[in-house]
Scaffold this motif. Structure first.
Motif, PDB file in Angstrom:
ATOM      1  N   ALA A  17      -8.755  52.823 -42.991  1.00 48.87           N
ATOM      2  CA  ALA A  17      -9.673  53.831 -43.525  1.00 48.87           C
ATOM      3  C   ALA A  17     -10.825  54.095 -42.567  1.00 48.87           C
ATOM      4  CB  ALA A  17     -10.204  53.370 -44.881  1.00 48.87           C
ATOM      5  N   ALA A  18     -11.306  53.046 -41.910  1.00 50.39           N
ATOM      6  CA  ALA A  18     -12.384  53.235 -40.942  1.00 50.39           C
ATOM      7  C   ALA A  18     -11.919  54.057 -39.749  1.00 50.39           C
ATOM      8  CB  ALA A  18     -12.900  51.875 -40.478  1.00 50.39           C
ATOM      9  N   ALA A  19     -10.678  53.835 -39.319  1.00 50.50           N
ATOM     10  CA  ALA A  19     -10.155  54.622 -38.204  1.00 50.50           C
ATOM     11  C   ALA A  19     -10.018  56.090 -38.580  1.00 50.50           C
ATOM     12  CB  ALA A  19      -8.810  54.053 -37.763  1.00 50.50           C
ATOM     13  N   VAL A  20      -9.597  56.363 -39.819  1.00 48.94           N
ATOM     14  CA  VAL A  20      -9.493  57.751 -40.278  1.00 48.94           C
ATOM     15  C   VAL A  20     -10.864  58.404 -40.320  1.00 48.94           C
ATOM     16  CG1 VAL A  20      -8.894  59.191 -42.264  1.00 48.94           C
ATOM     17  CG2 VAL A  20      -7.376  57.325 -41.569  1.00 48.94           C
ATOM     18  N   ASP A  21     -11.897  57.624 -40.697  1.00 48.21           N
ATOM     19  CA  ASP A  21     -13.259  58.162 -40.765  1.00 48.21           C
ATOM     20  C   ASP A  21     -13.918  58.277 -39.403  1.00 48.21           C
ATOM     21  OD1 ASP A  21     -13.036  58.369 -43.475  1.00 48.21           O
ATOM     22  OD2 ASP A  21     -14.005  56.450 -43.896  1.00 48.21           O
ATOM     23  N   GLY A  22     -13.238  57.843 -38.349  1.00 51.43           N
ATOM     24  CA  GLY A  22     -13.771  57.997 -37.008  1.00 51.43           C
ATOM     25  C   GLY A  22     -14.471  56.790 -36.441  1.00 51.43           C
ATOM     26  N   ALA A  23     -14.350  55.620 -37.081  1.00 44.45           N
ATOM     27  CA  ALA A  23     -14.988  54.411 -36.550  1.00 44.45           C
ATOM     28  C   ALA A  23     -14.269  53.958 -35.289  1.00 44.45           C
ATOM     29  CB  ALA A  23     -14.970  53.300 -37.598  1.00 44.45           C
ATOM     30  N   ARG A  24     -15.036  53.585 -34.292  1.00 44.73           N
ATOM     31  CA  ARG A  24     -14.459  53.140 -33.034  1.00 44.73           C
ATOM     32  C   ARG A  24     -14.088  51.666 -33.117  1.00 44.73           C
ATOM     33  NH1 ARG A  24     -18.802  55.746 -28.724  1.00 44.73           N
ATOM     34  NH2 ARG A  24     -18.479  57.953 -29.304  1.00 44.73           N
ATOM     35  N   PRO A  25     -12.930  51.297 -32.607  1.00 47.88           N
ATOM     36  CA  PRO A  25     -12.571  49.875 -32.586  1.00 47.88           C
ATOM     37  C   PRO A  25     -13.480  49.102 -31.632  1.00 47.88           C
ATOM     38  CG  PRO A  25     -10.976  51.169 -31.336  1.00 47.88           C
ATOM     39  CD  PRO A  25     -11.892  52.147 -32.011  1.00 47.88           C
ATOM     40  N   GLY A  26     -13.799  47.908 -31.996  1.00 44.38           N
ATOM     41  CA  GLY A  26     -14.701  47.105 -31.183  1.00 44.38           C
ATOM     42  C   GLY A  26     -15.941  46.735 -31.958  1.00 44.38           C
ATOM     43  N   TRP A  27     -17.094  46.924 -31.336  1.00 43.99           N
ATOM     44  CA  TRP A  27     -18.351  46.490 -31.942  1.00 43.99           C
ATOM     45  C   TRP A  27     -18.649  47.237 -33.246  1.00 43.99           C
ATOM     46  CZ3 TRP A  27     -21.795  42.996 -32.636  1.00 43.99           C
ATOM     47  CH2 TRP A  27     -23.047  43.308 -33.138  1.00 43.99           C
ATOM     48  N   GLN A  28     -18.375  48.525 -33.297  1.00 42.28           N
ATOM     49  CA  GLN A  28     -18.681  49.299 -34.490  1.00 42.28           C
ATOM     50  C   GLN A  28     -17.857  48.822 -35.685  1.00 42.28           C
ATOM     51  OE1 GLN A  28     -18.148  53.509 -34.007  1.00 42.28           O
ATOM     52  NE2 GLN A  28     -19.443  54.027 -35.754  1.00 42.28           N
ATOM     53  N   THR A  29     -16.579  48.571 -35.460  1.00 41.90           N
ATOM     54  CA  THR A  29     -15.722  48.066 -36.533  1.00 41.90           C
ATOM     55  C   THR A  29     -16.119  46.651 -36.928  1.00 41.90           C
ATOM     56  OG1 THR A  29     -13.897  49.419 -35.689  1.00 41.90           O
ATOM     57  CG2 THR A  29     -13.336  47.629 -37.206  1.00 41.90           C
ATOM     58  N   PHE A  30     -16.449  45.828 -35.937  1.00 40.15           N
ATOM     59  CA  PHE A  30     -16.841  44.454 -36.235  1.00 40.15           C
ATOM     60  C   PHE A  30     -18.141  44.412 -37.046  1.00 40.15           C
ATOM     61  CE2 PHE A  30     -19.534  40.852 -34.981  1.00 40.15           C
ATOM     62  CZ  PHE A  30     -18.756  39.804 -35.448  1.00 40.15           C
ATOM     63  N   ARG A  31     -19.084  45.264 -36.690  1.00 37.61           N
ATOM     64  CA  ARG A  31     -20.387  45.239 -37.349  1.00 37.61           C
ATOM     65  C   ARG A  31     -20.313  45.739 -38.784  1.00 37.61           C
ATOM     66  NH1 ARG A  31     -25.687  48.852 -35.511  1.00 37.61           N
ATOM     67  NH2 ARG A  31     -27.048  48.177 -37.231  1.00 37.61           N
ATOM     68  N   HIS A  32     -19.546  46.794 -39.030  1.00 38.50           N
ATOM     69  CA  HIS A  32     -19.579  47.440 -40.342  1.00 38.50           C
ATOM     70  C   HIS A  32     -18.448  47.000 -41.268  1.00 38.50           C
ATOM     71  CE1 HIS A  32     -22.846  50.144 -39.257  1.00 38.50           C
ATOM     72  NE2 HIS A  32     -22.233  50.380 -38.106  1.00 38.50           N
ATOM     73  N   ILE A  33     -17.417  46.350 -40.748  1.00 34.91           N
ATOM     74  CA  ILE A  33     -16.292  45.943 -41.597  1.00 34.91           C
ATOM     75  C   ILE A  33     -16.064  44.437 -41.529  1.00 34.91           C
ATOM     76  CG2 ILE A  33     -13.812  46.173 -41.999  1.00 34.91           C
ATOM     77  CD1 ILE A  33     -13.989  48.998 -41.018  1.00 34.91           C
ATOM     78  N   THR A  34     -15.841  43.904 -40.328  1.00 31.40           N
ATOM     79  CA  THR A  34     -15.461  42.491 -40.214  1.00 31.40           C
ATOM     80  C   THR A  34     -16.588  41.573 -40.644  1.00 31.40           C
ATOM     81  OG1 THR A  34     -14.009  43.067 -38.353  1.00 31.40           O
ATOM     82  CG2 THR A  34     -14.569  40.739 -38.657  1.00 31.40           C
ATOM     83  N   LEU A  35     -17.767  41.764 -40.092  1.00 33.81           N
ATOM     84  CA  LEU A  35     -18.882  40.867 -40.392  1.00 33.81           C
ATOM     85  C   LEU A  35     -19.287  40.888 -41.871  1.00 33.81           C
ATOM     86  CD1 LEU A  35     -20.545  38.830 -38.836  1.00 33.81           C
ATOM     87  CD2 LEU A  35     -22.272  40.585 -38.458  1.00 33.81           C
ATOM     88  N   PRO A  36     -19.377  42.050 -42.530  1.00 37.97           N
ATOM     89  CA  PRO A  36     -19.674  42.008 -43.974  1.00 37.97           C
ATOM     90  C   PRO A  36     -18.598  41.307 -44.793  1.00 37.97           C
ATOM     91  CG  PRO A  36     -20.161  44.183 -43.089  1.00 37.97           C
ATOM     92  CD  PRO A  36     -19.454  43.439 -42.023  1.00 37.97           C
ATOM     93  N   GLN A  37     -17.343  41.411 -44.383  1.00 38.78           N
ATOM     94  CA  GLN A  37     -16.275  40.742 -45.113  1.00 38.78           C
ATOM     95  C   GLN A  37     -16.305  39.222 -44.912  1.00 38.78           C
ATOM     96  OE1 GLN A  37     -13.911  42.068 -47.252  1.00 38.78           O
ATOM     97  NE2 GLN A  37     -15.172  43.911 -47.096  1.00 38.78           N
ATOM     98  N   LEU A  38     -16.982  38.770 -43.868  1.00 37.40           N
ATOM     99  CA  LEU A  38     -17.100  37.329 -43.590  1.00 37.40           C
ATOM    100  C   LEU A  38     -18.388  36.737 -44.147  1.00 37.40           C
ATOM    101  CD1 LEU A  38     -15.906  37.234 -39.865  1.00 37.40           C
ATOM    102  CD2 LEU A  38     -14.581  36.669 -41.904  1.00 37.40           C
ATOM    103  N   ARG A  39     -19.053  37.463 -45.025  1.00 36.04           N
ATOM    104  CA  ARG A  39     -20.366  37.021 -45.492  1.00 36.04           C
ATOM    105  C   ARG A  39     -20.299  35.672 -46.199  1.00 36.04           C
ATOM    106  NH1 ARG A  39     -22.573  37.760 -50.477  1.00 36.04           N
ATOM    107  NH2 ARG A  39     -24.839  37.517 -50.632  1.00 36.04           N
ATOM    108  N   ALA A  40     -19.383  35.509 -47.149  1.00 39.48           N
ATOM    109  CA  ALA A  40     -19.305  34.250 -47.894  1.00 39.48           C
ATOM    110  C   ALA A  40     -18.954  33.085 -46.977  1.00 39.48           C
ATOM    111  CB  ALA A  40     -18.276  34.366 -49.018  1.00 39.48           C
ATOM    112  N   THR A  41     -18.002  33.288 -46.071  1.00 48.10           N
ATOM    113  CA  THR A  41     -17.635  32.231 -45.130  1.00 48.10           C
ATOM    114  C   THR A  41     -18.779  31.917 -44.178  1.00 48.10           C
ATOM    115  OG1 THR A  41     -15.329  32.970 -45.247  1.00 48.10           O
ATOM    116  CG2 THR A  41     -15.935  31.535 -43.417  1.00 48.10           C
ATOM    117  N   SER A  42     -19.510  32.923 -43.754  1.00 51.18           N
ATOM    118  CA  SER A  42     -20.636  32.697 -42.846  1.00 51.18           C
ATOM    119  C   SER A  42     -21.712  31.848 -43.501  1.00 51.18           C
ATOM    120  CB  SER A  42     -21.225  34.034 -42.397  1.00 51.18           C
ATOM    121  OG  SER A  42     -20.271  34.797 -41.690  1.00 51.18           O
ATOM    122  N   VAL A  43     -22.017  32.133 -44.767  1.00 47.72           N
ATOM    123  CA  VAL A  43     -23.026  31.348 -45.473  1.00 47.72           C
ATOM    124  C   VAL A  43     -22.574  29.901 -45.601  1.00 47.72           C
ATOM    125  CG1 VAL A  43     -24.246  31.083 -47.658  1.00 47.72           C
ATOM    126  CG2 VAL A  43     -23.900  33.359 -46.703  1.00 47.72           C
ATOM    127  N   ALA A  44     -21.315  29.694 -45.963  1.00 44.78           N
ATOM    128  CA  ALA A  44     -20.804  28.329 -46.100  1.00 44.78           C
ATOM    129  C   ALA A  44     -20.838  27.590 -44.764  1.00 44.78           C
ATOM    130  CB  ALA A  44     -19.383  28.360 -46.657  1.00 44.78           C
TER     131      ALA A  44
END
Length: 327
Positions: free
Chosen positions: A221-248
């Motif tokens: 979905a991010a690719a369809v919306d025009g998100a660039r792979p790399g830092w932009q995808t990591f910042r807005h998708i990967t890192l928020p999805q790792l929030r619970a694991t990061s806190v632990a």
């Protein structure tokens, strides 16, 4: 008026043809009493071990901390909170807490960043993923004592034949006494590198498991919306999805930093180097040193446990540990 004649099977008390057979009652204990007994049979041994090896020592430590227990574990002289006041006024113990703060400030962010980086690299591999996952995780099975001695005697030996000094010699740099002096504090490089090698693999596995649970539909979905792979995808998708694991991971790293003992004790000459002594080494020397002062050591241990609990609760509340995902 027609009458029905009972069949032979009905007379015998058997179920009529076509009816589902009655379920047999499972053998063994049944009912609420049986379930309760089964519960205690399974959990009882673990509960007994928890009481004997955790709660009883904590209670006994609290009892010792309120008494003058020098050279004995059966004290008779009650001193109240005097041991706690002495420990909070002890310069060595306070310095050890400061050393922990420095150690935690170094090791927690570096371990977090390195573990997450390794997890991202392994997760993106298309071949030999299991091999690299095993290679990075393997150091966690190594003893802290063995790793500390290898770091001290082979890698960062202050003599010319140490591996790091040999590498420096290739570039014309003089040998460095890594553990001889706190100015400059080269010993932090030795201790932190040993801890990084030992624990990064474990936290990499935690991040890797969390990465595998991120739905691929989010990236599509991010690719369809025009998100660039790399830092932009990591910042807005990967890192928020790792929030619970990061806190632990951050909480586990902080607790592990508070409990650091083996590498400090073995690398810094069995605790005799006071400039890098953490709280557990100071308490160990208090209890098992020449004085065998179990009262002050128990008071310091409870102060440290309370400090760990407060930092953990504050960190968890700040980072939102246990909070549901925001919609």
């Amino acid at each position: 008026m027609a009458t029905t004649t009972p069949t032979h099977s009905a007379v015998k008390g058997q179920a009529p043809r076509g009816a589902a057979p009655a379920r047999r009652r499972p053998r063994g204990l049944g009912g609420s009493r049986g379930r309760a007994l089964n519960f205690w049979l399974f959990t009882g041994p673990f509960l007994i071990g928890l009481i004997v090896f955790v709660y009883v020592p904590i209670g006994w430590s609290l009892w010792l901390s309120l008494h003058n227990a020098q050279g004995t574990v059966t004290p008779s002289e009650f001193v109240g909170l005097g041991n706690y006041a002495d420990m909070l006024g002890d310069g060595d113990f306070v310095d050890s807490l400061v050393n922990f703060t420095v150690f935690a400030a170094i090791i927690v962010p570096i371990t977090y960043a390195l573990s997450l980086t390794l997890a991202l690299l392994v997760h993106r591999l298309r071949f030999m993923k299991a091999f690299f996952r095993s290679v990075f995780f393997l150091p966690t099975a190594c003893s802290f004592v063995v790793a500390s001695l290898v770091w001290k005697m082979s890698l960062f030996n202050g003599l010319r034949y140490g591996m790091m000094n040999t590498v420096l010699g290739w570039f014309g740099i003089d040998s460095v006494a890594w553990l001889a002096s706190p100015h400059p504090p080269w010993y932090w490089l030795v201790i932190c590198s040993a801890r990084l090698w030992l624990q990064c693999g474990f936290y990499m596995i935690l991040f890797l498991a969390a990465l595998q649970n991120i739905p691929r539909e989010l990236y599509e979905a991010a690719a369809v919306d025009g998100a660039r792979p790399g830092w932009q995808t990591f910042r807005h998708i990967t890192l928020p999805q790792l929030r619970a694991t990061s806190v632990a991971v951050v909480l586990l790293l902080l607790i592990a930093a508070y409990q650091a003992f083996d590498e400090f004790y073995n690398i810094l000459d069995e605790g005799r180097a006071t400039w890098g002594r953490p709280p557990l080494v100071d308490l160990y020397l208090q209890a098992l040193g020449a004085n065998q002062d179990y009262g002050h050591a128990s008071a310091g241990a409870l102060i440290l446990a309370l400090l760990i609990a407060l930092v953990t609760l504050a960190q968890g509340r700040f980072l939102g540990f246990g909070r549901g995902d925001e919609k």
